[in-house]
Motif scaffolding. Sequence first.
Motif, PDB file in Angstrom:
ATOM      1  N   ASP A 271      48.797  36.814  44.641  1.00  0.00           N
ATOM      2  CA  ASP A 271      48.297  35.586  43.585  1.00  0.00           C
ATOM      3  C   ASP A 271      47.116  36.090  42.765  1.00  0.00           C
ATOM      4  OD1 ASP A 271      50.439  33.871  44.014  1.00  0.00           O
ATOM      5  OD2 ASP A 271      49.391  32.718  45.235  1.00  0.00           O
ATOM      6  N   ASP A 272      46.094  37.073  43.428  1.00  0.00           N
ATOM      7  CA  ASP A 272      45.000  37.308  42.833  1.00  0.00           C
ATOM      8  C   ASP A 272      45.058  38.686  42.132  1.00  0.00           C
ATOM      9  OD1 ASP A 272      45.196  38.629  45.093  1.00  0.00           O
ATOM     10  OD2 ASP A 272      43.151  38.342  45.599  1.00  0.00           O
ATOM     11  N   ALA A 273      46.325  39.367  42.059  1.00  0.00           N
ATOM     12  CA  ALA A 273      46.629  40.545  41.390  1.00  0.00           C
ATOM     13  C   ALA A 273      46.073  40.641  40.027  1.00  0.00           C
ATOM     14  CB  ALA A 273      48.090  40.934  41.718  1.00  0.00           C
ATOM     15  N   LEU A 274      45.167  41.698  39.554  1.00  0.00           N
ATOM     16  CA  LEU A 274      44.988  41.826  38.143  1.00  0.00           C
ATOM     17  C   LEU A 274      46.016  42.877  37.584  1.00  0.00           C
ATOM     18  CD1 LEU A 274      41.116  41.949  38.393  1.00  0.00           C
ATOM     19  CD2 LEU A 274      42.740  40.181  37.626  1.00  0.00           C
ATOM     20  N   ILE A 275      46.670  42.544  36.783  1.00  0.00           N
ATOM     21  CA  ILE A 275      47.965  43.122  36.147  1.00  0.00           C
ATOM     22  C   ILE A 275      46.908  43.882  35.005  1.00  0.00           C
ATOM     23  CG2 ILE A 275      50.064  43.457  34.972  1.00  0.00           C
ATOM     24  CD1 ILE A 275      50.748  40.821  36.469  1.00  0.00           C
ATOM     25  N   PRO A 276      46.981  45.413  34.919  1.00  0.00           N
ATOM     26  CA  PRO A 276      46.620  46.013  33.782  1.00  0.00           C
ATOM     27  C   PRO A 276      47.213  45.756  32.377  1.00  0.00           C
ATOM     28  CG  PRO A 276      47.431  47.692  35.200  1.00  0.00           C
ATOM     29  CD  PRO A 276      47.612  46.244  36.041  1.00  0.00           C
ATOM     30  N   GLY A 277      46.700  46.038  31.431  1.00  0.00           N
ATOM     31  CA  GLY A 277      47.535  45.896  30.061  1.00  0.00           C
ATOM     32  C   GLY A 277      46.380  46.211  29.066  1.00  0.00           C
ATOM     33  N   VAL A 278      47.152  46.266  27.773  1.00  0.00           N
ATOM     34  CA  VAL A 278      46.346  46.632  26.419  1.00  0.00           C
ATOM     35  C   VAL A 278      46.594  45.350  25.457  1.00  0.00           C
ATOM     36  CG1 VAL A 278      46.300  47.988  24.578  1.00  0.00           C
ATOM     37  CG2 VAL A 278      46.785  48.989  26.665  1.00  0.00           C
ATOM     38  N   ALA A 279      45.455  44.806  25.076  1.00  0.00           N
ATOM     39  CA  ALA A 279      45.509  43.682  23.934  1.00  0.00           C
ATOM     40  C   ALA A 279      45.100  44.271  22.683  1.00  0.00           C
ATOM     41  CB  ALA A 279      44.218  42.792  24.250  1.00  0.00           C
ATOM     42  N   VAL A 280      45.822  44.100  21.734  1.00  0.00           N
ATOM     43  CA  VAL A 280      45.801  44.510  20.200  1.00  0.00           C
ATOM     44  C   VAL A 280      45.437  43.464  19.512  1.00  0.00           C
ATOM     45  CG1 VAL A 280      46.647  45.654  18.288  1.00  0.00           C
ATOM     46  CG2 VAL A 280      47.090  46.400  20.821  1.00  0.00           C
ATOM     47  N   ALA A 281      44.135  43.391  18.735  1.00  0.00           N
ATOM     48  CA  ALA A 281      43.656  42.496  17.752  1.00  0.00           C
ATOM     49  C   ALA A 281      43.981  42.940  16.516  1.00  0.00           C
ATOM     50  CB  ALA A 281      42.389  41.926  18.266  1.00  0.00           C
ATOM     51  N   THR A 282      44.776  41.908  15.706  1.00  0.00           N
ATOM     52  CA  THR A 282      44.718  42.666  14.261  1.00  0.00           C
ATOM     53  C   THR A 282      45.048  41.320  13.472  1.00  0.00           C
ATOM     54  OG1 THR A 282      46.230  43.701  12.612  1.00  0.00           O
ATOM     55  CG2 THR A 282      47.359  43.025  14.588  1.00  0.00           C
ATOM     56  N   SER A 283      44.637  41.367  12.054  1.00  0.00           N
ATOM     57  CA  SER A 283      44.960  40.166  11.042  1.00  0.00           C
ATOM     58  C   SER A 283      46.351  40.281  10.908  1.00  0.00           C
ATOM     59  CB  SER A 283      44.163  40.516   9.895  1.00  0.00           C
ATOM     60  OG  SER A 283      44.088  41.627   9.096  1.00  0.00           O
ATOM     61  N   ARG A 284      47.368  41.372  11.003  1.00  0.00           N
ATOM     62  CA  ARG A 284      48.473  41.642  10.916  1.00  0.00           C
ATOM     63  C   ARG A 284      49.478  41.435  12.102  1.00  0.00           C
ATOM     64  NH1 ARG A 284      50.928  43.042   6.449  1.00  0.00           N
ATOM     65  NH2 ARG A 284      52.191  44.334   7.441  1.00  0.00           N
ATOM     66  N   ALA A 285      49.025  40.241  13.004  1.00  0.00           N
ATOM     67  CA  ALA A 285      49.714  40.351  14.332  1.00  0.00           C
ATOM     68  C   ALA A 285      51.152  39.996  14.204  1.00  0.00           C
ATOM     69  CB  ALA A 285      48.605  39.260  15.217  1.00  0.00           C
ATOM     70  N   ILE A 286      51.438  39.089  13.448  1.00  0.00           N
ATOM     71  CA  ILE A 286      52.800  38.636  13.058  1.00  0.00           C
ATOM     72  C   ILE A 286      53.747  39.979  12.824  1.00  0.00           C
ATOM     73  CG2 ILE A 286      54.627  37.267  12.048  1.00  0.00           C
ATOM     74  CD1 ILE A 286      52.184  35.109  11.908  1.00  0.00           C
ATOM     75  N   ALA A 287      53.338  40.425  11.757  1.00  0.00           N
ATOM     76  CA  ALA A 287      54.053  41.940  11.444  1.00  0.00           C
ATOM     77  C   ALA A 287      54.225  42.810  12.677  1.00  0.00           C
ATOM     78  CB  ALA A 287      53.529  42.570  10.439  1.00  0.00           C
ATOM     79  N   LEU A 288      53.110  43.176  13.204  1.00  0.00           N
ATOM     80  CA  LEU A 288      53.079  44.035  14.436  1.00  0.00           C
ATOM     81  C   LEU A 288      53.834  43.445  15.567  1.00  0.00           C
ATOM     82  CD1 LEU A 288      52.056  46.885  15.287  1.00  0.00           C
ATOM     83  CD2 LEU A 288      50.022  45.758  16.445  1.00  0.00           C
ATOM     84  N   ALA A 289      53.812  42.433  15.810  1.00  0.00           N
ATOM     85  CA  ALA A 289      54.547  41.902  16.972  1.00  0.00           C
ATOM     86  C   ALA A 289      56.027  41.874  16.603  1.00  0.00           C
ATOM     87  CB  ALA A 289      54.050  40.466  17.340  1.00  0.00           C
ATOM     88  N   ALA A 290      56.464  41.578  15.438  1.00  0.00           N
ATOM     89  CA  ALA A 290      57.823  41.689  15.004  1.00  0.00           C
ATOM     90  C   ALA A 290      58.519  42.881  14.823  1.00  0.00           C
ATOM     91  CB  ALA A 290      57.963  41.152  13.228  1.00  0.00           C
TER      92      ALA A 290
END
Length: 129
Positions: free
Chosen positions: A25-44
Amino acid sequence: MEIVQEGSTFGSVLDLQVLGFELPDDALIPGVAVATSRAIALAAFTNSLEIASIDVDRQRACLVLSAGVSKRWLYAYYKKNKQTDQEAEAWEAAKKACGGLHFLAIQDSLDSDSCTGFWLILDMPSPPV
């Protein structure tokens, strides 16, 4: 992960129970967070891909996004130095400690409490050719 399963946001998640994947339960899963004003377009756009993995290329000082069987992109560069090399090694070690599990999150800002896109990714060995 629930909002992805509900279809409220872009992305994909894995049913870890079906895969027989058990994490503390306390496992930390590594990842990448991308912040952008074009988040909807990049996510799509990202949602149209079959995300296979995110890996570190320490020689080129970048993150490599793999999709499908044969597509790879240099996704993000970082300044190469001793500290970032150590962080890259630690990130890959954290992925390995989680059995290859990692994530990609796309947000409007790093301060956001929600994601525009979220992908839970599991490194899998390449199939024989």
